[in-house]
Scaffold this active site. Structure first.
Site, PDB file in Angstrom:
ATOM      1  N   HIS A   1       0.924  -1.196   0.138  1.00 41.60           N
ATOM      2  CA  HIS A   1       0.222  -0.234   0.013  1.00 41.60           C
ATOM      3  C   HIS A   1       0.891   1.284  -0.129  1.00 41.60           C
ATOM      4  CE1 HIS A   1       0.652  -1.421   4.203  1.00 41.60           C
ATOM      5  NE2 HIS A   1       0.330  -0.092   4.643  1.00 41.60           N
TER       6      HIS A   1
ATOM      7  N   HIS B   1       0.887   5.244   0.748  1.00 37.95           N
ATOM      8  CA  HIS B   1       0.336   6.164   1.550  1.00 37.95           C
ATOM      9  C   HIS B   1       0.276   7.600   0.630  1.00 37.95           C
ATOM     10  CE1 HIS B   1      -0.026   4.115   5.333  1.00 37.95           C
ATOM     11  NE2 HIS B   1       1.213   3.408   4.927  1.00 37.95           N
TER      12      HIS B   1
END
Ligand SMILES: [Zn+2]
Length: 139
Positions: free
Chosen positions: A98, A100
């Site tokens: 992931h 950010h």
């Protein structure tokens, strides 16, 4: 497998999804560092960035690129910190890649990415030369 991001991708867990693209989904971080803090994830479960294909990486960072302006505008921000914690040693808590995107404003109290390490090591020129050579040799 019990992966919260896969559950979000599958619609089996609640999220504030803000973007769905080719092989990529983005949603607001459940523990935001700022309003609009967004996570951009590949739809396929993969723990580490290097395990993604180059096409998946292009999709992931293409989505990051496309989301930068909307995230900043929605948050009234002037900039963004874009970061991936790659691996537990780097602070990755959910083992699903992931990225950010954290909207930033001047004086928001946050620091630069360099602040993540807390301190800077003293490195000798020879050490830097050696590590640069090792990277070049294996890249
Ligand atoms: Zn997953």
């Amino acid at each position: 497998m019990d992966c919260v991001f896969c559950a979000i991708v599958e619609g089996d867990a609640p999220s504030r999804t803000v973007y769905q693209g080719d092989g990529v989904v983005a949603f607001l971080d459940a523990n935001p560092l700022a309003a609009g803090h967004t996570l951009v994830v590949p739809t396929e479960h993969c723990a580490r960035l290097e395990a993604l294909s180059r096409d998946q990486v292009a999709e992931l960072f293409g989505a990051v690129h496309d989301l930068l302006r909307p995230v900043q505008d929605a948050a009234g921000a002037e900039g963004a910190t874009v970061a991936v914690n790659d691996g537990p040693a780097a602070g990755q808590e959910v083992p699903h890649v992931h990225c950010h995107v954290v909207p930033r404003t001047a004086g928001d109290g946050g620091g630069p990415i360099h602040a993540a390490m807390g301190r800077r090591p003293d490195l000798y020129e020879a050490e830097l030369d050696a590590v640069a050579e090792r990277i070049r040799d294996s890249a």
